[in-house]
Enzyme design. Sequence first.
Site, PDB file in Angstrom:
ATOM      1  N   HIS A 119      -2.134   3.846  -3.232  1.00 49.45           N
ATOM      2  CA  HIS A 119      -1.087   3.751  -3.416  1.00 49.45           C
ATOM      3  C   HIS A 119      -1.220   2.747  -4.871  1.00 49.45           C
ATOM      4  CE1 HIS A 119       3.399   2.696  -3.283  1.00 49.45           C
ATOM      5  NE2 HIS A 119       3.225   1.699  -3.364  1.00 49.45           N
ATOM      6  N   ASP A 151      -0.733   5.244   8.453  1.00 53.66           N
ATOM      7  CA  ASP A 151      -0.229   5.145   9.868  1.00 53.66           C
ATOM      8  C   ASP A 151       1.385   5.857   9.635  1.00 53.66           C
ATOM      9  OD1 ASP A 151       0.595   1.448   9.894  1.00 53.66           O
ATOM     10  OD2 ASP A 151       1.460   3.125   8.891  1.00 53.66           O
ATOM     11  N   ASP A 155       3.382   3.683   3.881  1.00 55.80           N
ATOM     12  CA  ASP A 155       2.281   2.953   3.115  1.00 55.80           C
ATOM     13  C   ASP A 155       2.174   1.592   3.696  1.00 55.80           C
ATOM     14  OD1 ASP A 155       4.154   3.690   0.065  1.00 55.80           O
ATOM     15  OD2 ASP A 155       2.307   4.596   0.831  1.00 55.80           O
TER      16      ASP A 155
END
Length: 211
Positions: A119, A151, A155
């Site tokens: 990210h 997950d 993010d």
Amino acid sequence: MSHTDSSRALPVPLVVLVSGSGSTLQALIDAATDPTYGVRIVAVGADRDGIEGLARADRAGIPTFVCRVSDHPDRAAWDRALTCAVATHEPALVIGAGFMKILGPAFLARFGGRIINTHPALLPSFPGAHGVRDALTHGVKVTGATCHFVDAGVDTGPIIDQRVVRVDPDDTEATLHERIKVVERAMLVDCVGTLARAGYQLDGRQVRLGA
Ligand code: GRF
């Protein structure tokens, strides 16, 4: 999230997911040409056609597939289709390299604990699709890139590594993002190679290298 991924026979098979120009993918393709890196990109998947990321895979002789949301009745069906398309290649790790879709519950059920994303911001700050723009708008003096496990959140997964980039006064979103991408590509290559070769343990939010 807890997961133990002991180091395995090399090279470790990866599927990489892309949505755009694929410069991050290209860094992995280039790194994987070194047999000591210990990784083999077995397929590249995308959520759209006609992107340079797919062309980069073609040029490297890597099989590709496209899984478009619009080809499915709803997101859940797309999620299942993407999961099947990736599972066909039996990857040990799945890498999001500029992949701009949220992976759904079917995908997480199949590959949870083995999905790595980058990210272009220092999470948990500025998650989501506009991390560079949001950091610039907020007026931060440093930002950067984060490599993390995926997950069920956006993010929000356990952080593997981060690299810092200073914001210049005359930066635009484009100039800042290009500088972030330089450190982001290097960070992803380092993280993927280490995780693949040494294995890792995921204990809650802690990532421990070496199984
Ligand atoms: C990267 O900065 C990634 O973090 C973000 O989009 C960029 C992808 O660039 N989601 P590319 O397609 O790999 O050149």
